[in-house]
Design a protein around this motif. Structure first.
Motif, PDB file in Angstrom:
ATOM      1  N   GLY A  56       0.777  -1.225   0.000  1.00 22.78           N
ATOM      2  CA  GLY A  56       0.000   0.000   0.000  1.00 22.78           C
ATOM      3  C   GLY A  56       0.810   1.279   0.000  1.00 22.78           C
ATOM      4  N   VAL A  57       2.114   1.183   0.284  1.00 23.75           N
ATOM      5  CA  VAL A  57       2.984   2.364   0.290  1.00 23.75           C
ATOM      6  C   VAL A  57       3.679   2.417  -1.075  1.00 23.75           C
ATOM      7  CG1 VAL A  57       4.957   3.505   1.397  1.00 23.75           C
ATOM      8  CG2 VAL A  57       3.319   2.202   2.774  1.00 23.75           C
ATOM      9  N   PRO A  58       3.532   3.538  -1.820  1.00 25.91           N
ATOM     10  CA  PRO A  58       3.999   3.584  -3.205  1.00 25.91           C
ATOM     11  C   PRO A  58       5.503   3.779  -3.392  1.00 25.91           C
ATOM     12  CG  PRO A  58       3.006   5.674  -2.623  1.00 25.91           C
ATOM     13  CD  PRO A  58       2.828   4.763  -1.442  1.00 25.91           C
ATOM     14  N   PHE A  59       6.274   3.731  -2.335  1.00 24.92           N
ATOM     15  CA  PHE A  59       7.720   3.894  -2.465  1.00 24.92           C
ATOM     16  C   PHE A  59       8.431   2.998  -1.463  1.00 24.92           C
ATOM     17  CE2 PHE A  59       6.018   7.149   0.342  1.00 24.92           C
ATOM     18  CZ  PHE A  59       6.794   6.996   1.482  1.00 24.92           C
ATOM     19  N   THR A  60       9.710   2.761  -1.723  1.00 24.46           N
ATOM     20  CA  THR A  60      10.537   1.959  -0.831  1.00 24.46           C
ATOM     21  C   THR A  60      11.047   2.846   0.298  1.00 24.46           C
ATOM     22  OG1 THR A  60      11.193   0.477  -2.607  1.00 24.46           O
ATOM     23  CG2 THR A  60      12.651   0.589  -0.699  1.00 24.46           C
ATOM     24  N   GLN A  61      10.996   2.320   1.511  1.00 24.78           N
ATOM     25  CA  GLN A  61      11.500   3.045   2.675  1.00 24.78           C
ATOM     26  C   GLN A  61      12.878   2.498   3.029  1.00 24.78           C
ATOM     27  OE1 GLN A  61       8.281   3.802   5.730  1.00 24.78           O
ATOM     28  NE2 GLN A  61       7.194   2.339   4.444  1.00 24.78           N
ATOM     29  N   GLY A  62      13.781   3.391   3.439  1.00 21.65           N
ATOM     30  CA  GLY A  62      15.151   2.980   3.696  1.00 21.65           C
ATOM     31  C   GLY A  62      15.591   3.096   5.126  1.00 21.65           C
ATOM     32  N   ASN A  63      16.022   4.275   5.557  1.00 21.32           N
ATOM     33  CA  ASN A  63      16.573   4.444   6.906  1.00 21.32           C
ATOM     34  C   ASN A  63      15.556   4.211   8.000  1.00 21.32           C
ATOM     35  OD1 ASN A  63      19.116   5.053   5.964  1.00 21.32           O
ATOM     36  ND2 ASN A  63      18.674   7.242   5.826  1.00 21.32           N
ATOM     37  N   PRO A 154      -3.249   2.798  14.231  1.00 25.09           N
ATOM     38  CA  PRO A 154      -3.825   2.435  12.927  1.00 25.09           C
ATOM     39  C   PRO A 154      -4.443   3.634  12.195  1.00 25.09           C
ATOM     40  CG  PRO A 154      -4.376   0.768  14.541  1.00 25.09           C
ATOM     41  CD  PRO A 154      -3.729   1.901  15.299  1.00 25.09           C
ATOM     42  N   GLU A 155      -5.105   4.515  12.925  1.00 26.39           N
ATOM     43  CA  GLU A 155      -5.716   5.695  12.298  1.00 26.39           C
ATOM     44  C   GLU A 155      -4.646   6.631  11.740  1.00 26.39           C
ATOM     45  OE1 GLU A 155      -6.335   4.675  15.530  1.00 26.39           O
ATOM     46  OE2 GLU A 155      -8.168   3.611  14.997  1.00 26.39           O
ATOM     47  N   ASP A 156      -3.580   6.851  12.528  1.00 28.76           N
ATOM     48  CA  ASP A 156      -2.489   7.703  12.066  1.00 28.76           C
ATOM     49  C   ASP A 156      -1.731   7.050  10.915  1.00 28.76           C
ATOM     50  OD1 ASP A 156      -3.099   9.722  13.862  1.00 28.76           O
ATOM     51  OD2 ASP A 156      -1.665   9.036  15.371  1.00 28.76           O
ATOM     52  N   TYR A 157      -1.644   5.724  10.926  1.00 24.78           N
ATOM     53  CA  TYR A 157      -0.988   5.025   9.817  1.00 24.78           C
ATOM     54  C   TYR A 157      -1.761   5.262   8.520  1.00 24.78           C
ATOM     55  CZ  TYR A 157       1.134   1.503   6.885  1.00 24.78           C
ATOM     56  OH  TYR A 157       1.781   0.885   5.837  1.00 24.78           O
ATOM     57  N   ARG A 158      -3.066   5.142   8.579  1.00 29.49           N
ATOM     58  CA  ARG A 158      -3.911   5.385   7.403  1.00 29.49           C
ATOM     59  C   ARG A 158      -3.662   6.803   6.876  1.00 29.49           C
ATOM     60  NH1 ARG A 158      -7.980   3.804   9.536  1.00 29.49           N
ATOM     61  NH2 ARG A 158      -8.202   1.763   8.595  1.00 29.49           N
ATOM     62  N   GLU A 162      -1.993   7.678   3.158  1.00 30.40           N
ATOM     63  CA  GLU A 162      -2.733   8.511   2.212  1.00 30.40           C
ATOM     64  C   GLU A 162      -1.993   9.813   1.918  1.00 30.40           C
ATOM     65  OE1 GLU A 162      -6.608   8.691   4.033  1.00 30.40           O
ATOM     66  OE2 GLU A 162      -7.089   6.627   3.419  1.00 30.40           O
ATOM     67  N   ALA A 163      -1.335  10.404   2.922  1.00 24.62           N
ATOM     68  CA  ALA A 163      -0.567  11.635   2.715  1.00 24.62           C
ATOM     69  C   ALA A 163       0.625  11.401   1.789  1.00 24.62           C
ATOM     70  CB  ALA A 163      -0.085  12.184   4.057  1.00 24.62           C
ATOM     71  N   ASN A 164       1.078  10.152   1.703  1.00 24.31           N
ATOM     72  CA  ASN A 164       2.202   9.809   0.840  1.00 24.31           C
ATOM     73  C   ASN A 164       1.761   9.179  -0.482  1.00 24.31           C
ATOM     74  OD1 ASN A 164       4.902  10.383   2.227  1.00 24.31           O
ATOM     75  ND2 ASN A 164       3.663   9.516   3.863  1.00 24.31           N
ATOM     76  N   GLY A 165       0.480   9.330  -0.820  1.00 22.71           N
ATOM     77  CA  GLY A 165      -0.013   8.870  -2.116  1.00 22.71           C
ATOM     78  C   GLY A 165      -0.339   7.396  -2.205  1.00 22.71           C
ATOM     79  N   GLY A 166      -0.436   6.719  -1.078  1.00 20.84           N
ATOM     80  CA  GLY A 166      -0.736   5.289  -1.083  1.00 20.84           C
ATOM     81  C   GLY A 166      -2.149   4.996  -0.618  1.00 20.84           C
ATOM     82  N   THR A 167      -2.473   3.733  -0.579  1.00 22.72           N
ATOM     83  CA  THR A 167      -3.758   3.276  -0.042  1.00 22.72           C
ATOM     84  C   THR A 167      -3.496   2.064   0.845  1.00 22.72           C
ATOM     85  OG1 THR A 167      -4.131   1.869  -1.973  1.00 22.72           O
ATOM     86  CG2 THR A 167      -5.151   4.041  -2.017  1.00 22.72           C
ATOM     87  N   VAL A 168      -4.158   2.031   1.988  1.00 24.39           N
ATOM     88  CA  VAL A 168      -3.959   0.880   2.867  1.00 24.39           C
ATOM     89  C   VAL A 168      -4.578  -0.353   2.224  1.00 24.39           C
ATOM     90  CG1 VAL A 168      -3.743   2.201   4.990  1.00 24.39           C
ATOM     91  CG2 VAL A 168      -5.983   1.469   4.253  1.00 24.39           C
ATOM     92  N   PRO A 169      -3.937  -1.513   2.336  1.00 25.11           N
ATOM     93  CA  PRO A 169      -4.443  -2.722   1.687  1.00 25.11           C
ATOM     94  C   PRO A 169      -5.726  -3.256   2.329  1.00 25.11           C
ATOM     95  CG  PRO A 169      -2.492  -3.225   2.977  1.00 25.11           C
ATOM     96  CD  PRO A 169      -2.682  -1.736   3.030  1.00 25.11           C
ATOM     97  N   GLU A 170      -6.415  -4.116   1.592  1.00 29.05           N
ATOM     98  CA  GLU A 170      -7.665  -4.718   2.071  1.00 29.05           C
ATOM     99  C   GLU A 170      -7.496  -5.430   3.405  1.00 29.05           C
ATOM    100  OE1 GLU A 170     -10.307  -7.422  -0.178  1.00 29.05           O
ATOM    101  OE2 GLU A 170      -9.927  -6.018  -1.824  1.00 29.05           O
TER     102      GLU A 170
END
Length: 195
Positions: A56-63, A154-158, A162-170
């Motif tokens: 659901g996150v549209p980019f790879t996270q590193g550090n 969970p609410e803050d994760y959503r 969304e603020a990073n252009g993704g959608t949480v998975p089903e």
């Protein structure tokens, strides 16, 4: 007498094999964690980094990687080069990463205490921080192979996704209303679980 000793040896071997079989076939993690919410993550280890690809996150996270509390985090890990080991000491998580092989495990953090904050769209949200280290000597940069896990509600994760252009998975959304919490005695409360 010999048959008695043979029986004891046979029973010891059988009981030991039975215990090993049970650890390889652990119970359903959602039942153990007390939540139906699940999030999947792929981790690639390399000299000297961890790369996180979260559903659901549209980019790879590193550090660092941002993950939700009250959620079973199922992860698969591999290595891009040599043997590494993904370890979050405070949560009791440790899984080897080997080239050409994918290993899997899971962990869960029940709640966020808010020891620090992260910023989302100019708003500070409470988060807990866990240090990730490599627990396998992997070369001259081994001691610098660290990253952080930020756990948010969970609410803050959503909101963060969304603020990073993704959608949480089903698997995350479907459990929103179906989260089942186990009652725990105040004297026997376990905040973090993993297998």
């Amino acid at each position: 007498m010999e048959s008695g000793i043979a029986f004891l040896v046979l029973m010891t071997v059988f009981m030991g094999a039975s215990a090993l079989a049970q650890t390889d076939q652990a119970a359903d993690p959602t039942a153990q964690a007390g939540t139906d919410r699940v999030l999947e993550m792929d981790i690639t280890a390399g000299q000297w980094f961890f790369r996180y690809d979260v559903a659901g996150v549209p980019f790879t996270q590193g550090n660092h990687v941002v993950l939700p509390a009250d959620t079973v985090i199922k992860f698969r890990i591999t290595s891009a080069d040599v043997i590494h080991s993904f370890a979050i000491q405070e949560l009791g998580v440790k899984k080897d990463a080997m080239p050409g092989q994918v290993n899997s495990a899971w962990f869960s953090v029940e709640e966020v205490e808010g020891e620090r904050t992260i910023t989302v769209n100019g708003t500070e949200i409470p988060a807990d921080t866990y240090q990730v280290t490599c627990a396998e000597l992997c070369g001259k940069g081994h001691s610098q192979m660290v990253s952080q896990v930020f756990i948010v509600s969970p609410e803050d994760y959503r909101t963060w996704v969304e603020a990073n252009g993704g959608t949480v998975p089903e698997s995350f959304e479907a459990a929103k209303a179906a989260t089942v919490r186990k009652k725990k005695e105040a004297t026997n409360h376990v905040k973090r679980r993993n297998v």
